[in-house]
Scaffold this motif. Structure first.
Motif, PDB file in Angstrom:
ATOM      1  N   GLY A 458       1.329  -1.062  12.815  1.00  0.00           N
ATOM      2  CA  GLY A 458       0.655  -1.041  11.569  1.00  0.00           C
ATOM      3  C   GLY A 458       0.685   0.330  11.292  1.00  0.00           C
ATOM      4  N   ALA A 459      -0.082   0.484   9.868  1.00  0.00           N
ATOM      5  CA  ALA A 459      -0.101   2.057   9.260  1.00  0.00           C
ATOM      6  C   ALA A 459      -1.542   1.937   8.671  1.00  0.00           C
ATOM      7  N   LEU A 460      -1.973   3.188   8.302  1.00  0.00           N
ATOM      8  CA  LEU A 460      -3.044   3.212   7.552  1.00  0.00           C
ATOM      9  C   LEU A 460      -2.980   4.662   6.533  1.00  0.00           C
ATOM     10  N   ASN A 485       7.623   6.357  11.455  1.00  0.00           N
ATOM     11  CA  ASN A 485       6.429   6.278  10.651  1.00  0.00           C
ATOM     12  C   ASN A 485       6.309   5.084   9.808  1.00  0.00           C
ATOM     13  N   ARG A 486       5.742   4.280  10.166  1.00  0.00           N
ATOM     14  CA  ARG A 486       5.394   3.003   9.099  1.00  0.00           C
ATOM     15  C   ARG A 486       4.589   3.505   7.995  1.00  0.00           C
ATOM     16  N   ALA A 487       3.823   4.247   7.847  1.00  0.00           N
ATOM     17  CA  ALA A 487       3.072   4.745   6.688  1.00  0.00           C
ATOM     18  C   ALA A 487       4.157   5.099   5.626  1.00  0.00           C
ATOM     19  N   THR A 488       4.990   5.914   5.804  1.00  0.00           N
ATOM     20  CA  THR A 488       6.011   6.177   4.998  1.00  0.00           C
ATOM     21  C   THR A 488       7.316   5.785   4.680  1.00  0.00           C
ATOM     22  N   PRO A 601       3.761   1.317   2.658  1.00  0.00           N
ATOM     23  CA  PRO A 601       2.130   1.725   2.660  1.00  0.00           C
ATOM     24  C   PRO A 601       1.745   2.957   2.016  1.00  0.00           C
ATOM     25  N   MET A 602       2.721   3.804   1.935  1.00  0.00           N
ATOM     26  CA  MET A 602       2.221   4.943   1.030  1.00  0.00           C
ATOM     27  C   MET A 602       2.437   4.729  -0.460  1.00  0.00           C
ATOM     28  N   GLU A 603       3.565   3.798  -0.621  1.00  0.00           N
ATOM     29  CA  GLU A 603       3.913   3.862  -2.183  1.00  0.00           C
ATOM     30  C   GLU A 603       2.621   2.773  -2.789  1.00  0.00           C
ATOM     31  N   GLU A 732       4.262 -17.063   5.982  1.00  0.00           N
ATOM     32  CA  GLU A 732       4.168 -17.021   7.521  1.00  0.00           C
ATOM     33  C   GLU A 732       3.343 -15.952   8.217  1.00  0.00           C
ATOM     34  N   GLN A 733       2.572 -15.293   7.269  1.00  0.00           N
ATOM     35  CA  GLN A 733       1.763 -14.312   7.805  1.00  0.00           C
ATOM     36  C   GLN A 733       2.527 -13.231   8.714  1.00  0.00           C
ATOM     37  N   LYS A 734       3.676 -13.032   7.995  1.00  0.00           N
ATOM     38  CA  LYS A 734       4.607 -11.958   8.295  1.00  0.00           C
ATOM     39  C   LYS A 734       4.116 -10.269   7.997  1.00  0.00           C
ATOM     40  N   ASP A 735       3.529 -10.138   6.917  1.00  0.00           N
ATOM     41  CA  ASP A 735       2.904  -8.843   6.642  1.00  0.00           C
ATOM     42  C   ASP A 735       1.496  -9.037   6.118  1.00  0.00           C
ATOM     43  N   THR A 736       0.605  -8.406   6.520  1.00  0.00           N
ATOM     44  CA  THR A 736      -1.044  -8.422   6.244  1.00  0.00           C
ATOM     45  C   THR A 736      -1.494  -7.224   5.670  1.00  0.00           C
ATOM     46  N   TRP A 737      -2.261  -7.221   4.764  1.00  0.00           N
ATOM     47  CA  TRP A 737      -2.833  -5.918   4.118  1.00  0.00           C
ATOM     48  C   TRP A 737      -4.135  -6.020   3.746  1.00  0.00           C
ATOM     49  N   PHE A 738      -4.689  -4.727   3.476  1.00  0.00           N
ATOM     50  CA  PHE A 738      -5.868  -4.505   2.642  1.00  0.00           C
ATOM     51  C   PHE A 738      -5.708  -3.155   2.054  1.00  0.00           C
ATOM     52  N   ALA A 739      -5.953  -3.120   0.760  1.00  0.00           N
ATOM     53  CA  ALA A 739      -5.962  -1.964   0.092  1.00  0.00           C
ATOM     54  C   ALA A 739      -7.328  -2.021  -0.649  1.00  0.00           C
TER      55      ALA A 739
END
Length: 849
Positions: A458-460, A485-488, A601-603, A732-739
């Protein structure tokens, strides 16, 4: 008598000739070597190799980079007795000779002949300064002669105090410690001023042979060397007999101490290190720069902890994958177990342990933990450990310890102290020295809980919306496990978290929150696809005519598809470019409406920060300022200025004659502002308006409904009225987000596998990413007042019929909706059943069908 006179004359001539030859040879050596000797003035400008240190905004140490640990110190900061310890060990006649001590050389030679070793050495402190700063360590006569010449030259041009200060800051004292201040921290975890006499003598014994007399590597030899120095100090009158007696009987107290990092932020530290190397090259590691970041220590630690906890919680929901290894423990002693378990690494706060026995009747497993010894693991801490089958299925719930582990299994655990007085005190597996509370700790036992390293990642990323400053960032579960670094760097499909940008485009193009689109089945035929595309809502149901407001907070896919078709794909892509969202990886088809493009995630966080701050550009940045080793500020982040139209760099006020500025250079989504030769920014950071503030205000209202009434309801746990956001889940729930955001802070969380794969049933943005977001925002928004976007002029509230989107008739049930003044429903318009909030009758069929 004449014979004696002749003999005397011959000897005199021989002596005179010898002296002349010696003088000629010495002069020749001097004339030959002198031109190549460096000027002593260089010592005054010398830059000690000091590591790069990275700090949070509130001055908490995040990381230290560099091979040499060093903390320069002035002579006034060093206790006199510590100076005398080094003089006794290295150069007792320092204040009386002129750089070369003839008596010292003779004494060293006598010691070598009589004892077979040299205790005090023949080089003076001045000669060592010459060698350490200017010369190599080659054992040659030429090098030694250069050393003598330089020492004499140094003595002529520098005073004794300055020479001693240079020596004590440069000398190598073992374990990567250079200089006395660094050594005091490494061996005793104290400043120089707090060392006792025995510790001072121990440090003074290290320059001669940092490895041979090291108290950690060779404690017996180190003790002999220390006591010899104490004896010399007594002989020289530096200490009394009583002080000598107490110090020589003192036990060795040295231990290996590294400077404790105060914030767990490895991904942030690596971003800072990379940027420093880009700016300064390899000198970044040696010139003593201090980098102060925009992240706050408390927020950053909360981000790290929240992401790890959220990933661990997901991982537990999908079962226990079994032990990480197996040991044959038959006949093994505690010492044997301690040796074997060392081959398994500690990962963050997860400690490897081997199961030694199981007692199903008592409901415990007994363990041997790395560096901690014996402990117990109750069944209550293993109750989650149904056997992993797939991401969708697990085995039966375990009922006893033997259902989970077996003797010899190596597993990861989290450890705490059980017993009185603190039953939940976390325990590190690093060896700890005995202290005054050691007897109390021995009365407590180690209690462990079963754990495992999550496979999911994950990333935050959290941005200050008004400036673009990175408030917190975590790029994965463990930097030691993966430096990616998954965030960037992780470009993933944003799913429904993309929809706010589509809806904002709609608001900018004449649609309103009351515009009606039909949530009904639709089929797209495509010759390039083997089957027709039949998009659905996540529930699998369809709900008929739906307002845009409801379509957003209920995340209705069919509404979004029809909206994009109505707006036009190219119109929407152009609007994304206006918002400065990258479109290179955006599809030019209707799947764009469901977030099938790729964003990091950064974008995505940057895009939501644009919405959060009212529609202004956001340029994320991490480095607040950079200080040289002298404390001089060599870089300061430019001031951020918000502007409603193109602005001048010096005032930030509108300048209608200036063309819109080009997007500044970025790396990993961070802005690299233009700077002059000294590294200082040449212009302020200008944030120009990218979206109509009225459209953004209405979007805030719609996204607050996502939290109050829609898929983001878990954010209500914060008990705040200023929160807006959007969940997101891809196919297929491959990526999940909350912004989510308020007017000041925008935070985005992503959860998924590095190699895209389904997360499993019931795993959505609201169940994986949103809890992490809430956990972090509890800290990030603590004690901060509500932050709402101010209501701009040109907004009206009108009561509408929610079924039609038109003005409600007098006496008719309705609800109030926000409109831009020019887009408000016409009060005189006849209201046909099913009509939409736009004025184009011929658009109705596209929206309904």
């Amino acid at each position: 008598m004449s014979q004696l006179l002749r003999t005397t004359r011959v000897l005199a001539w021989f002596i005179l000739t010898g002296l002349s030859v010696a003088i000629i040879l010495a002069s020749s050596f001097y004339l030959y070597l002198r031109p190549n000797l460096p000027p002593v003035e260089q010592l005054l400008d010398v830059r000690l190799q000091t590591p790069l240190r990275v700090y949070s905004r509130d001055n908490r140490l995040i990381a230290e980079f560099g091979e040499k640990r060093r903390a320069p110190i002035t002579i006034e900061q060093i206790p006199t007795i510590q100076l005398q310890a080094f003089l006794a060990a290295e150069d007792a006649r320092f204040y009386t000779h002129y750089g070369v001590d003839i008596k010292g050389l003779v004494r060293a030679a006598v010691e070598l002949v009589t004892t077979g070793s040299i205790q005090s050495g023949g080089s003076t402190i001045t000669m060592q300064v010459a060698k350490n700063y200017f010369l190599s360590r080659d054992r040659t006569f030429i090098r030694k002669f250069n050393e003598i010449l330089l020492a004499l030259q140094i003595e002529r041009e520098l005073d004794k105090e300055r020479i001693l200060e240079l020596y004590l800051n440069k000398i190598y004292l073992g374990n990567r410690a250079y200089g006395i201040a660094a050594a005091a921290q490494v061996y005793y975890d104290k400043p120089v001023t707090e060392l006792d006499l025995a510790q001072m003598a121990m440090l003074a014994g290290l320059p001669k042979a940092p490895s041979a007399y090291n108290p950690l590597a060779n404690p017996e030899r180190a003790l002999i060397r220390r006591n010899w120095i104490l004896g010399r100090m007594k002989e020289l009158g530096y200490i009394t007999a009583d002080a000598w007696s107490l110090a020589k009987d003192a036990p060795l107290t040295a231990s290996y101490n590294t400077r404790e990092m105060e914030v767990d932020a490895d991904y942030v530290a690596e971003m800072a290190r990379s940027e420093m190397v880009r700016r300064f090259g390899e000198e970044a590691y040696t010139e003593g720069y201090s980098v102060f970041l925009t992240v706050g220590g408390e927020k950053q630690q909360a981000a790290t902890d929240a992401l790890r906890a959220g990933l661990e919680n997901y991982d537990r929901r999908h079962g226990f994958r079994g032990p990480i290894g197996q040991l044959d423990i038959d006949g093994m002693s505690e010492e044997d177990l301690s040796g074997k378990i060392q081959s398994y690494p500690k990962v963050e706060d997860l400690i490897p342990a081997v199961v030694t026995s199981i007692d199903d009747e008592k409901g415990i497993a007994r363990l041997h933990l790395r560096n901690l010894g014996a402990g117990t693991m109750p069944m209550a801490t293993m109750s989650w450990a149904s056997r992993y089958r797939t991401e969708r299925f697990t085995g039966p719930k375990p009922e006893k310890p033997s259902d989970v582990v077996s003797p010899g299994d190596v597993v990861y655990v989290k450890a705490s102290l059980s017993g009185q007085p603190d039953a939940k005190q976390p325990v590190s597996d690093e060896p700890q020295p005995e202290d005054d509370n050691s007897s109390q700790k021995k009365s407590q036992t180690i209690q462990a809980s079963l754990a495992q390293i999550p496979r999911v990642e994950g990333a935050l990323i959290s941005l200050e919306a008004q400036t673009g400053a990175i408030e917190a960032l975590s790029g994965g579960y463990s930097f030691s496990q993966s430096k990616y670094n998954r965030a960037t760097q992780a470009s993933r499909q944003p799913g429904s978290t993309f929809k706010p940008f589509l809806y904002l485009s709609a608001l900018e193009n004449g649609r309103t929150p009351a515009t009606i689109y039909n949530d009904a089945p639709i089929v797209f035929e495509d010759s390039e696809l083997e089957t027709a595309w039949r998009p659905q809502n996540s529930s699998g149901q369809f709900y008929g005519p739906t307002t845009l407001r409801k379509g957003l907070y209920r995340s209705r896919n069919l509404v979004s598809i029809r909206l994009l078709r109505d707006l036009g794909i190219q119109t929407t892509l152009q609007y994304l470019e206006q918002l400065k969202l990258p479109t290179a990886n955006m599809p030019a088809n209707l799947s764009l409406s469901l977030g099938s493009g790729l964003l990091t995630p950064m974008e995505l966080a940057r895009g939501f920060a644009v919405i959060a701050n009212g529609g202004y550009d956001v340029q994320p940045y991490l480095i607040e300022r950079i200080e040289a080793s002298t404390g001089e500020v060599v870089y300061q982040a430019p001031e951020t200025k918000l502007c409603d139209s193109p602005c001048t760099a010096d005032t930030g006020k509108p300048d209608e004659t200036r063309e819109r500025t080009e997007t500044p250079e970025t790396i990993d989504g961070m802005t690299l502002p233009a700077s002059n030769a000294d590294g200082q920014p040449t212009t302020p950071r200008i944030m120009e308006r990218l979206a109509d503030e009225r459209s953004v205000y209405i979007m805030h209202s719609m996204m607050k409904d996502v939290v109050r009434r829609g898929t983001g309801r878990r954010a209500l746990a914060l008990n705040r009225d200023d929160i807006a956001g959007k969940t997101g889940t891809t196919n297929e729930q491959k990526d999940t987000w909350f912004a989510g955001f308020n007017h000041n802070l925008a935070t985005t969380v992503w959860v998924g596998f590095d190699q895209p794969a389904p997360l499993g049933r019931s795993e959505y943005g609201a169940t994986t990413a949103l809890p992490i977001w809430v956990d972090y925002m509890k800290t990030a928004l603590k004690d901060r007042p509500s932050a709402h976007m101010p209501r701009p002029n040109g907004i009206v509230n009108i009561r509408i019929n929610p079924e039609t989107g038109e003005r409600a008739r007098p006496g008719e049930e309705g609800l109030f909706e926000l409109f831009k003044q020019e887009d408000a429903p016409d009060p005189l318009k006849a209201r046909d059943n099913g009509h939409q909030g736009t004025n184009a009758d011929d658009d109705l069929s596209r929206q309904i069908f």
